[in-house]
Design a protein around this motif. Structure first.
Motif, PDB file in Angstrom:
ATOM      1  N   GLN A 155      49.988  73.101  74.200  1.00  0.00           N
ATOM      2  CA  GLN A 155      49.756  72.262  73.022  1.00  0.00           C
ATOM      3  C   GLN A 155      50.506  70.959  73.241  1.00  0.00           C
ATOM      4  O   GLN A 155      51.724  70.953  73.381  1.00  0.00           O
ATOM      5  N   ASP A 156      49.788  69.868  73.268  1.00  0.00           N
ATOM      6  CA  ASP A 156      50.369  68.588  73.676  1.00  0.00           C
ATOM      7  C   ASP A 156      51.522  68.153  72.786  1.00  0.00           C
ATOM      8  O   ASP A 156      52.487  67.537  73.249  1.00  0.00           O
ATOM      9  N   ASP A 161      54.815  73.505  63.151  1.00  0.00           N
ATOM     10  CA  ASP A 161      54.950  74.541  64.170  1.00  0.00           C
ATOM     11  C   ASP A 161      56.378  75.069  64.248  1.00  0.00           C
ATOM     12  O   ASP A 161      56.624  76.054  64.945  1.00  0.00           O
ATOM     13  N   ARG A 218      46.039  77.941  65.522  1.00  0.00           N
ATOM     14  CA  ARG A 218      47.493  77.773  65.473  1.00  0.00           C
ATOM     15  C   ARG A 218      48.182  78.748  66.424  1.00  0.00           C
ATOM     16  O   ARG A 218      47.689  79.856  66.665  1.00  0.00           O
ATOM     17  N   ARG A 274      53.783  59.062  69.517  1.00  0.00           N
ATOM     18  CA  ARG A 274      53.137  59.941  70.494  1.00  0.00           C
ATOM     19  C   ARG A 274      52.664  59.142  71.701  1.00  0.00           C
ATOM     20  O   ARG A 274      52.862  59.559  72.848  1.00  0.00           O
ATOM     21  N   ARG A 290      56.960  64.080  72.085  1.00  0.00           N
ATOM     22  CA  ARG A 290      56.130  65.289  72.105  1.00  0.00           C
ATOM     23  C   ARG A 290      56.523  66.305  71.035  1.00  0.00           C
ATOM     24  O   ARG A 290      55.777  67.238  70.771  1.00  0.00           O
ATOM     25  N   ARG A 344      50.141  66.095  61.132  1.00  0.00           N
ATOM     26  CA  ARG A 344      49.396  67.037  61.962  1.00  0.00           C
ATOM     27  C   ARG A 344      47.939  66.613  62.111  1.00  0.00           C
ATOM     28  O   ARG A 344      47.355  66.679  63.200  1.00  0.00           O
ATOM     29  N   LEU A 357      46.889  66.058  65.853  1.00  0.00           N
ATOM     30  CA  LEU A 357      46.186  67.188  66.446  1.00  0.00           C
ATOM     31  C   LEU A 357      44.771  67.387  65.900  1.00  0.00           C
ATOM     32  O   LEU A 357      44.053  68.270  66.368  1.00  0.00           O
TER      33      LEU A 357
END
Length: 310
Positions: A9-10, A59, A111, A283, A288, A305, A309
């Motif tokens: 996940q970047d 996260d 997720r 970003r 990150r 988010r 993403l």
């Protein structure tokens, strides 16, 4: 843990503020213990905030242990064992919120299982005099290590996935913490984030780029960056770190509002969409692990988010 997640996940989305979000929900934190006060009085509200951040897209949950120290609890009459139990409670509350979130199948779509980061506030947070934004040049690295050692061990053994060593004002304190990481049982990865006074310097005055370089490659240090810093300084700080470290860069600045230390209030406007737009720039610069600090809340994390993403 951080490297494993970033491999698939970047971006790792962090949560937002805890203390100012608790205050927004009616908590009175005018106390030297700050958010740690609610570990005693209203632990259910801490759990609720963690859960809302997961629902918003975080996260990682950062625990309510920033201001939780043996010294601070002792001043309130708590024994060493009682203080340790309250620190462990901070981790348990975040784990409970994470597990409740993950128990709902709908929350798993797209997720990864969220992480719990045990917050390790600086020596200055224990002093409760604002020195995490000035530094303490008269305090030795050995003294700082002695302060952090017992709390780090309690938090490492409490079940967290990683450590968030945050709002660090000086390189000596960062190196003191880093020196303790290999001896923890169990060993946990840690990010170390500095409070910065401008686009070049940490709060005590060292160059941020030099601090990032000094932590590069040290055992247990999994990411380096900044928090509790004005967002306008972030691009320059990220660029400086990018040039001096191979570590992932973590950024979670304040909302952009200004704190008035005389009136003891915040001034300015809070705009979740603008915060998310700035996060896209961070970003692109190389950050990150991205989230928010003071005065950011679930709205900012939800917008962030979506912007990062999709």
């Amino acid at each position: 843990m951080i490297a494993t997640t970033l491999a698939v996940q970047d971006i790792l989305v962090l949560d937002g503020a805890l203390a100012t979000e608790l205050e927004r929900r009616g908590a009175d934190l005018k106390d030297p213990l700050w958010s740690a006060k609610l570990l005693i009085e209203r632990p259910e509200l801490i759990r609720e905030v963690h859960l809302d951040y997961f629902r918003a897209g975080a996260d990682v949950a950062t625990t309510a242990s920033y201001q939780a120290t043996f010294e601070g609890f002792a001043r309130r009459g708590f024994s060493h064992d009682e203080a340790g139990a309250l620190m462990r409670r901070s981790v348990a509350l975040a784990i409970e919120a994470r597990d409740a979130f993950w128990a709902e199948p709908a929350n798993r779509a797209g997720r990864r299982r969220p992480l719990v980061a045990a917050s390790v506030g600086p020596y200055g947070a224990m002093l409760a005099d604002g020195s995490e934004y000035r530094g303490y040049p008269g305090v030795t690295r050995e003294q700082l290590a002695a302060f952090h050692r017992p709390r780090l061990q309690v938090l490492a053994a409490a079940g967290a996935d990683l450590l968030a060593c945050e709002t660090i004002p000086c390189l000596d304190e960062a190196l003191a913490i880093a020196s303790l990481l290999p001896g923890l049982q169990p060993a946990l990865p840690a990010w170390i984030s500095f409070s910065c006074r401008d686009g070049e310097h940490v709060s005590q005055g060292e160059r941020f780029a030099d601090c990032a370089a000094a932590l590069d490659g040290l055992p247990g240090v999994a990411a380096v960056g900044l928090n509790c810093t004005a967002p306008e300084h972030v691009p320059a700080l990220v660029a400086a770190a990018q040039a001096r470290t191979r570590l992932p860069i973590v950024v979670y600045p304040n909302s952009g509002e200004q704190w008035d230390a005389v009136a003891k209030c915040w001034h300015g406007e809070r705009d979740a969409a603008d915060f998310a737009a700035q996060a896209q720039r961070w970003r692109r610069g190389g950050a990150r692990l991205i989230g928010g600090c003071c005065r950011t809340g679930p709205d900012e994390i939800r917008a962030l988010r979506a912007a990062l993403l999709g």
